[in-house]
Design a protein around this motif. Structure first.
Motif, short mmCIF file in Angstrom:
data_model
loop_
_atom_site.label_atom_id
_atom_site.label_comp_id
_atom_site.label_asym_id
_atom_site.label_seq_id
_atom_site.Cartn_x
_atom_site.Cartn_y
_atom_site.Cartn_z
N MET A 16 0.81 -1.21 0.00
CA MET A 16 0.00 0.00 0.00
C MET A 16 0.85 1.27 0.00
O MET A 16 0.58 2.21 -0.74
CB MET A 16 -0.93 0.00 1.21
CG MET A 16 -1.79 1.24 1.29
SD MET A 16 -2.86 1.23 2.73
CE MET A 16 -3.41 2.94 2.71
N LEU A 17 1.87 1.31 0.85
CA LEU A 17 2.74 2.49 0.92
C LEU A 17 4.19 2.08 0.74
O LEU A 17 4.66 1.15 1.41
CB LEU A 17 2.61 3.21 2.28
CG LEU A 17 1.24 3.75 2.69
CD1 LEU A 17 1.36 4.42 4.06
CD2 LEU A 17 0.69 4.72 1.66
N VAL A 18 4.89 2.73 -0.16
CA VAL A 18 6.34 2.70 -0.21
C VAL A 18 6.76 4.07 0.30
O VAL A 18 6.61 5.08 -0.39
CB VAL A 18 6.87 2.44 -1.63
CG1 VAL A 18 8.40 2.48 -1.64
CG2 VAL A 18 6.38 1.09 -2.13
N CYS A 19 7.25 4.12 1.53
CA CYS A 19 7.41 5.39 2.22
C CYS A 19 8.63 6.16 1.73
O CYS A 19 9.55 5.61 1.11
CB CYS A 19 7.51 5.14 3.72
SG CYS A 19 6.04 4.36 4.41
N GLY A 20 8.62 7.45 2.04
CA GLY A 20 9.71 8.33 1.66
C GLY A 20 9.19 9.71 1.34
O GLY A 20 8.04 10.06 1.64
N ASP A 21 10.04 10.52 0.72
CA ASP A 21 9.64 11.86 0.32
C ASP A 21 8.82 11.78 -0.96
O ASP A 21 9.19 11.06 -1.89
CB ASP A 21 10.89 12.72 0.09
CG ASP A 21 10.55 14.18 -0.07
OD1 ASP A 21 10.02 14.55 -1.14
OD2 ASP A 21 10.80 14.96 0.87
N PRO A 22 7.70 12.50 -1.04
CA PRO A 22 6.88 12.43 -2.26
C PRO A 22 7.64 12.82 -3.53
O PRO A 22 7.26 12.40 -4.62
CB PRO A 22 5.75 13.43 -1.98
CG PRO A 22 5.67 13.52 -0.50
CD PRO A 22 7.08 13.34 0.00
N HIS A 23 8.71 13.63 -3.40
CA HIS A 23 9.50 14.00 -4.57
C HIS A 23 10.31 12.82 -5.10
O HIS A 23 10.78 12.85 -6.25
CB HIS A 23 10.46 15.15 -4.23
CG HIS A 23 9.77 16.44 -3.92
ND1 HIS A 23 9.22 16.71 -2.69
CD2 HIS A 23 9.54 17.54 -4.69
CE1 HIS A 23 8.69 17.92 -2.70
NE2 HIS A 23 8.87 18.45 -3.90
N ALA A 24 10.53 11.83 -4.28
CA ALA A 24 11.38 10.70 -4.68
C ALA A 24 10.62 9.76 -5.60
O ALA A 24 9.45 9.46 -5.39
CB ALA A 24 11.87 9.95 -3.44
N GLN A 25 11.32 9.27 -6.61
CA GLN A 25 10.67 8.46 -7.63
C GLN A 25 10.13 7.15 -7.07
O GLN A 25 9.09 6.67 -7.51
CB GLN A 25 11.67 8.17 -8.75
CG GLN A 25 11.06 7.45 -9.95
CD GLN A 25 12.08 7.22 -11.05
OE1 GLN A 25 13.27 7.41 -10.83
NE2 GLN A 25 11.62 6.82 -12.21
N GLU A 26 10.83 6.56 -6.08
CA GLU A 26 10.45 5.22 -5.66
C GLU A 26 9.20 5.18 -4.78
O GLU A 26 8.65 4.12 -4.52
CB GLU A 26 11.61 4.55 -4.90
CG GLU A 26 11.79 4.99 -3.45
CD GLU A 26 12.67 6.21 -3.29
OE1 GLU A 26 12.97 6.60 -2.15
OE2 GLU A 26 13.08 6.79 -4.32
N THR A 27 8.74 6.33 -4.28
CA THR A 27 7.63 6.32 -3.33
C THR A 27 6.31 6.01 -4.02
O THR A 27 6.12 6.22 -5.21
CB THR A 27 7.54 7.66 -2.60
OG1 THR A 27 7.48 8.72 -3.57
CG2 THR A 27 8.73 7.87 -1.70
N TRP A 28 5.39 5.50 -3.21
CA TRP A 28 4.05 5.10 -3.70
C TRP A 28 3.08 5.24 -2.55
O TRP A 28 3.35 4.80 -1.43
CB TRP A 28 4.10 3.66 -4.20
CG TRP A 28 2.76 3.04 -4.48
CD1 TRP A 28 2.04 2.20 -3.68
CD2 TRP A 28 1.97 3.23 -5.67
NE1 TRP A 28 0.88 1.83 -4.29
CE2 TRP A 28 0.80 2.45 -5.51
CE3 TRP A 28 2.15 3.96 -6.84
CZ2 TRP A 28 -0.18 2.39 -6.49
CZ3 TRP A 28 1.17 3.90 -7.81
CH2 TRP A 28 0.02 3.12 -7.64
N PHE A 29 1.95 5.89 -2.79
CA PHE A 29 0.97 6.15 -1.75
C PHE A 29 -0.40 5.63 -2.19
O PHE A 29 -1.36 6.38 -2.28
CB PHE A 29 0.93 7.65 -1.43
CG PHE A 29 2.27 8.20 -1.01
CD1 PHE A 29 2.71 8.07 0.30
CD2 PHE A 29 3.11 8.82 -1.93
CE1 PHE A 29 3.95 8.55 0.69
CE2 PHE A 29 4.35 9.31 -1.55
CZ PHE A 29 4.78 9.17 -0.23
N ALA A 30 -0.41 4.33 -2.52
CA ALA A 30 -1.64 3.66 -2.96
C ALA A 30 -2.25 4.33 -4.18
O ALA A 30 -3.46 4.27 -4.39
CB ALA A 30 -2.65 3.58 -1.81
#
Length: 701
Positions: A572-586
């Motif tokens: 569901m969540l790949v945490c981190g800074d929203p600017h970072a490419q790897e992040t995911w917020f469902a």
């Protein structure tokens, strides 16, 4: 590059057998500890990250399972990240949290439906303030802190004259889990139950006020748990501590409290010691981390990094077993004041820790229990739900790099009746059942979906072992070794595992793994081998190897049946800074979410929103608490609700039954490299010139 911890502070190691120096200080080498201070690494988990990963089984790792899933999501999220402007640049209206009611969310009624789940607030900006920072319109009230009286005979706290005897009457150090159990006689009161995980002696003792032996004795006594009566105030969400002289249920569990071992491993020769030849009675509970409240009104507490308390040479016949749990004999020097922590004197004592503890706050005279049927490992906690069949299901995480997720299903059914007989029956439910470990499988992204399937592999039930070559007691005592043999999925520090009471799904906080990717080729588009981190709030994002920011995993039991042998899962969540490419917020637009790093504990409100606390923020800010809708059009909209003081970790959290307050534990404030009692990095809660861990109630002002 790989961020390294500073070379400070010096940390204690066990003395040699010929020395009477209780603590010998040696410089700690730099290691891959991510954003945690070296002080936290030393005192909380005994520098576990400096040691090799204990799991050398070769079982499939979650990064291998999730790689294709996360990689696909990274591509989808790139466009969103490119236009991100940061959540705090939005107008208050755009940034405010408006959680959607998902499936089943309408169960909240009246006051509950208008409480924490529907609070509108402006997300708190990342910061480094030495306070609990909450949104405008909210207030954070200190409820109780280290040294406050718990028992009726409590000694007044004097930091310069601490004793073990006094500590056993006072609120202990470094509170972690927070639970509220309804008071049996008064609707305006409740029983607060809190763990005391570990101690940080340089922050606790003024120089020259205690002998080394006294420091150790006081530190040991500050571990354990507290049960404290609290009372509602006149305003919604207000709580205060009842005077110990007027409280019937207050209790302090400590190093001299007797615990009973239950289940099939009770009495096994490996649990027998000189002081307890029966193998059924243990003194104390140590390094207790998260927990859970049962439907019958008890509290479960997980014994986690117990391995760091034992000194001396590891016995030859125990090396494989002890190594799998990180027991090296390089302990905290406790054996100098209590010989049961000396491996030469009591080689079986480590087997008496690493269990799930059950405490009955409604009966102050009851003997708390250690449940062997739930297995022995580094328990973050245990959380219980009642399946449709009436069986009790407990989900558990083993908080270590590369270890596993577990599930327990009771043999007997829960009795919902409010009677003495029913409660007596329910108190036996965790003593017999089936223990399983999880294996997750990814199904690729060709179908356009980002999920997978999983299964629960049986390890043992109350009658037999399902692991070839291991007896039932073997499986329960050396659960890690047993699980290694059935090839489950290695996870990245699985911590809190809880069931959402509204949608029935299971949510897992996978905090981080600084060594993720060392055995895999780097992939810039994949957070399993590359994370974006910050050294400070004003520093740019820089790449770092390993999973530095963590995940939140969502699991869906087949047909909603928590006793089913299989499930589906979603990252569901790949945490981190929203600017970072790897992040995911469902899939939610990245420019509308708060940065989040290192999820640790989770909770839920009446409408089913997920509340996530963090530990070890790798984005330059203090740790915090976040609210996330899990259903509807705003699924994945992470909004930061608060931050904790400098150097602290956010523990708990707990949403009160009336939904009018959120409780958190502020753990290890000021635990910053180079800090000491005389030169503190924090003075929170600002009642003294030095920091005090404590419990906070957050409510509308």
């Amino acid at each position: 590059m790989t961020p390294q911890c500073p070379a400070t502070p010096d940390v204690p190691v066990a003395p040699d057998s010929t020395s009477r120096t209780v603590l010998t200080l040696v410089p700690r080498q730099q290691g891959p500890h991510g954003s945690r201070s070296a002080m936290t690494c030393a005192f909380r988990c005994g520098n576990a990250c400096d040691a090799p990963v204990p799991n050398t089984s070769g079982a499939e790792a979650f990064q291998d399972v999730a790689a294709c899933v996360v990689g696909r999501r990274t591509v989808l999220g790139t466009g969103l990240a490119a236009g991100a402007v940061g959540v705090m640049t939005l107008s208050p209206g755009a940034a405010a949290a408006h959680p959607e009611r998902g499936r089943g969310a309408g169960r909240g009624r009246g006051r509950a439906a208008s409480g924490a789940g529907t609070w509108t607030f402006d997300p708190v900006a990342p910061n480094r303030a030495d306070q609990v920072t909450v949104p405008p319109g909210f207030t954070a009230d200190l409820l109780i802190a280290w040294g406050d009286p718990v028992t009726r005979d409590a000694v007044r706290f004097d930091v310069r004259r601490q004793t073990a005897r006094a500590a056993r009457t006072q609120f202990g150090y470094n509170n972690d889990y927070v639970g509220l159990v309804p008071h049996p006689a008064r609707r305006d009161r409740a029983l607060l139950v809190v763990n005391h995980e570990y101690t940080d002696e340089p922050l606790m003792f003024p120089a020259g006020t205690h002998t080394p032996e006294e420091v150790l004795e006081v530190a040991i006594a500050n571990h354990g748990m507290s049960v404290v009566e609290v009372q509602q105030g006149r305003r919604p969400g207000q709580w205060s501590v009842v005077s110990p002289r007027a409280a019937r249920y207050n209790r302090r569990l400590h190093d001299r409290t007797t615990f009973e071992v239950t289940g099939p491993a009770a009495g096994d020769p490996r649990l027998r010691t000189t002081a307890d030849p029966t193998g059924r009675r243990v003194l104390g509970t140590f390094n207790n981390c998260a927990g859970g409240t049962t439907p019958w009104g008890t509290v479960l507490s997980g014994e986690e990094n117990f391995n760091q308390y034992f000194d001396g040479e590891v016995p030859a016949g125990r090396r494989e077993s002890f190594a799998r749990y990180g027991i090296s004999g390089q302990g905290r020097g406790w054996s100098q004041v209590d010989e049961r922590f000396d491996l030469a004197q009591e080689p079986n004592e480590p087997y008496r820790f690493g269990w799930v503890v059950e405490v009955d706050p409604l009966d102050p005279r009851s003997t708390p229990r250690k449940h062997s049927m739930l297995g022995r490992f580094k328990h973050e906690g245990a959380n219980v739900t009642v399946a449709r069949s009436g069986h009790v299901v407990a989900y558990m995480g083993d908080d270590e790099r590369g270890d596993y997720l577990y599930r327990f299903v009771s043999r007997d059914r829960f009795d919902p009746r409010r009677s003495t007989r029913a409660r007596r029956h329910n108190l036996t439910l965790l003593s017999a059942g089936t223990l399983s470990v999880a294996r997750l499988t990814g199904d690729g992204t060709e179908d356009g979906r980002h999920d997978g399937t999983g299964e629960w592999i049986r390890l043992a039930d109350w009658r037999r072992s399902y692991v070839p070559g291991m007896s039932l007691a073997d499986v329960l005592i050396d659960t890690r070794l047993a699980a290694d043999r059935v090839s489950p999925t290695r996870m990245d520090r699985p911590e809190d595992v809880e069931v959402n009471p509204v949608n029935g799904r299971v949510y897992v906080a996978l905090t981080n793994n600084s060594q993720r990717g060392t055995a895999l080729p780097a992939d810039e588009a994949n957070p399993v081998t590359r994370s974006m981190v910050r050294s400070s709030l004003d520093a740019p994002l820089t790449p770092a190897s390993g999973n530095r920011n963590g995940y939140v995993l969502e699991m869906m039991p087949r047909r909603g049946d928590h006793t089913a042998s299989d499930f589906t899962w979603d990252l569901m969540l790949v945490c981190g800074d929203p600017h970072a490419q790897e992040t995911w917020f469902a899939g939610f637009p990245k420019q509308l979410v708060s940065p989040i790093s290192c999820p640790d504990n989770v909770a839920f409100d009446a409408v089913g929103n997920l509340w996530v606390s963090t530990d070890g923020n790798a984005l330059g800010s203090n740790d915090g608490l976040f609210r996330v809708p899990v259903d509807g059009p705003r699924r994945g909209q992470v909004h930061q609700f608060l931050t904790v003081p400098l150097g602290a970790e956010t523990c708990g959290p707990f949403v009160t039954a009336d939904q009018q307050a959120v409780l958190i534990a502020v753990q290890h404030p000021g635990e910053v490299d180079g800090a000491s009692f005389e030169a503190p990095a924090s003075t929170w809660p600002h009642t003294h010139a030095w920091p005090r861990p404590g419990v906070v109630v957050v409510r509308r002002a």
